[in-house]
Design an enzyme around this catalytic site. Sequence first.
Site, short mmCIF file in Angstrom:
data_model
loop_
_atom_site.label_atom_id
_atom_site.label_comp_id
_atom_site.label_asym_id
_atom_site.label_seq_id
_atom_site.Cartn_x
_atom_site.Cartn_y
_atom_site.Cartn_z
N THR A 1 10.20 23.36 58.41
CA THR A 1 11.48 24.06 58.64
C THR A 1 12.54 23.52 57.70
O THR A 1 12.49 22.35 57.31
CB THR A 1 11.97 23.90 60.09
OG1 THR A 1 13.20 24.63 60.24
CG2 THR A 1 12.22 22.45 60.48
N GLY B 1 18.89 21.48 62.52
CA GLY B 1 19.05 21.46 63.98
C GLY B 1 17.70 21.53 64.67
O GLY B 1 17.40 20.76 65.59
N LYS B 2 16.87 22.47 64.20
CA LYS B 2 15.51 22.58 64.76
C LYS B 2 14.73 21.29 64.55
O LYS B 2 14.07 20.81 65.46
CB LYS B 2 14.73 23.66 63.98
CG LYS B 2 14.93 25.06 64.37
CD LYS B 2 13.90 25.88 63.56
CE LYS B 2 14.12 27.34 63.64
NZ LYS B 2 13.15 28.09 62.83
N ASP C 1 9.32 29.79 64.60
CA ASP C 1 10.15 30.96 64.33
C ASP C 1 10.80 31.33 65.65
O ASP C 1 10.14 31.42 66.69
CB ASP C 1 9.34 32.13 63.76
CG ASP C 1 10.27 33.10 63.03
OD1 ASP C 1 10.92 32.68 62.05
OD2 ASP C 1 10.40 34.26 63.46
N SER C 2 12.09 31.48 65.62
CA SER C 2 12.82 31.66 66.87
C SER C 2 14.00 32.57 66.65
O SER C 2 14.34 32.91 65.52
CB SER C 2 13.27 30.29 67.40
OG SER C 2 13.86 29.53 66.37
N GLY D 1 23.31 26.94 65.40
CA GLY D 1 23.12 28.38 65.56
C GLY D 1 24.02 29.00 66.62
O GLY D 1 25.25 28.76 66.63
N TYR D 2 23.43 29.75 67.52
CA TYR D 2 24.19 30.48 68.55
C TYR D 2 24.49 29.63 69.79
O TYR D 2 25.01 30.15 70.78
CB TYR D 2 23.41 31.73 68.97
CG TYR D 2 23.16 32.70 67.83
CD1 TYR D 2 24.13 33.62 67.45
CD2 TYR D 2 21.96 32.69 67.12
CE1 TYR D 2 23.91 34.50 66.39
CE2 TYR D 2 21.73 33.56 66.06
CZ TYR D 2 22.70 34.46 65.71
OH TYR D 2 22.50 35.32 64.66
N ASP D 3 24.18 28.33 69.75
CA ASP D 3 24.37 27.48 70.93
C ASP D 3 25.78 27.58 71.54
O ASP D 3 25.91 27.62 72.77
CB ASP D 3 24.06 26.01 70.61
CG ASP D 3 22.56 25.73 70.58
OD1 ASP D 3 21.79 26.58 71.06
OD2 ASP D 3 22.17 24.66 70.06
N HIS E 1 13.69 27.17 74.91
CA HIS E 1 12.56 27.90 74.33
C HIS E 1 11.72 26.97 73.47
O HIS E 1 10.50 26.91 73.58
CB HIS E 1 13.10 29.09 73.53
CG HIS E 1 14.23 28.75 72.58
ND1 HIS E 1 15.33 28.02 72.97
CD2 HIS E 1 14.41 28.99 71.25
CE1 HIS E 1 16.13 27.85 71.93
NE2 HIS E 1 15.59 28.44 70.87
P1 ITT Z 1 13.32 27.87 59.16
O1 ITT Z 1 12.79 29.27 58.98
O2 ITT Z 1 13.33 27.09 57.89
O3 ITT Z 1 12.64 27.14 60.28
P2 ITT Z 1 15.69 29.27 60.09
O4 ITT Z 1 17.00 28.81 60.63
O5 ITT Z 1 15.71 30.31 59.00
O6 ITT Z 1 14.88 27.97 59.59
P3 ITT Z 1 14.41 31.16 61.85
O7 ITT Z 1 14.06 32.10 60.75
O8 ITT Z 1 13.39 30.89 62.91
O9 ITT Z 1 14.79 29.73 61.28
O10 ITT Z 1 15.76 31.68 62.50
C1 ITT Z 1 16.14 31.19 63.73
C2 ITT Z 1 17.61 31.47 63.96
O11 ITT Z 1 17.79 31.77 65.36
C3 ITT Z 1 18.43 30.21 63.68
O12 ITT Z 1 18.93 30.19 62.37
C4 ITT Z 1 19.53 30.32 64.73
O13 ITT Z 1 20.52 31.15 64.24
C5 ITT Z 1 18.82 31.02 65.89
N1 ITT Z 1 18.29 30.04 66.85
C6 ITT Z 1 16.98 29.73 67.09
N2 ITT Z 1 16.87 28.75 68.00
C7 ITT Z 1 18.13 28.42 68.33
C8 ITT Z 1 18.67 27.45 69.20
O14 ITT Z 1 17.93 26.59 69.87
N3 ITT Z 1 20.00 27.40 69.31
C9 ITT Z 1 20.79 28.23 68.61
N4 ITT Z 1 20.37 29.15 67.75
C10 ITT Z 1 19.03 29.24 67.61
#
Ligand code: ITT
Length: 199
Positions: A7, A11-12, A69-70, A153-155, A180
């Site tokens: 990733t 944050g993740k 992916d989230s 993110g949207y936290d 999640h």
């Molecule tokens: P990687 O693909 O490199 O892992 P990314 O941020 O692009 O990073 P995603 O494509 O999975 O990852 O997009 C997930 C988005 O969803 C992320 O950027 C946040 O905006 C939101 N998101 C997912 N999990 C979240 C969480 O726990 N809290 C807040 N927002 C979250």
Amino acid sequence: MSLIVATQNKGKLKEIRRVLASVGIEAEGMDNYPELIPAIEDGTTFKENAQKKAQAIVQQTGKPCLADDSGLTVEALHGRPGVYSARYAGEGATDSENNLLLLTEMAPIADGQRQAAFCCVMALCYPNGECLFFEGRLEGHILRAEQGDGGFGYDPLFQVDGDQRSLAQISIDEKNNISHRGKALKQMISNVNDCSDFN
Ligand code: ITT
């Protein structure tokens, strides 16, 4: 055999490493490998994108990789932003830009109709081509203004029903316990036969 978390989202990575460390798995981030080229996320489902992200890094490193992916699915927006959560306000959008767009789109939506859920699919892929998948979901609703400055993110706009705080106002351990991502990781930990495989 070490485990790489595929990733670019800090944050993740922080949340994932914290859970894995608690069971003795020291996972590496991609910052140790600046030459790696991440996958193009052109899938239409969380599962497809998680697999693409993990396999791209397995192929370049020969090491097992875990990808997440989230995203956020909002009922009043018919499931949007969903798999496009990271780029809801456009390619390369910041968290603040995405949150501002969400607030704007949700402004006309009445209290009681602001249900949403975070979804996460994790893919754990091995050099032999095998992939295992794990899922988690967190239900809640979208607030009318940002609250708190933790998390990512949207936290700041997401609140679990019955709580007075947003996800940006709770500790990383409390979030991992209910989130999640935390749920998907718990499944992964109970399905991987021997965590020492990764150390
Ligand atoms: P990687 O693909 O490199 O892992 P990314 O941020 O692009 O990073 P995603 O494509 O999975 O990852 O997009 C997930 C988005 O969803 C992320 O950027 C946040 O905006 C939101 N998101 C997912 N999990 C979240 C969480 O726990 N809290 C807040 N927002 C979250």
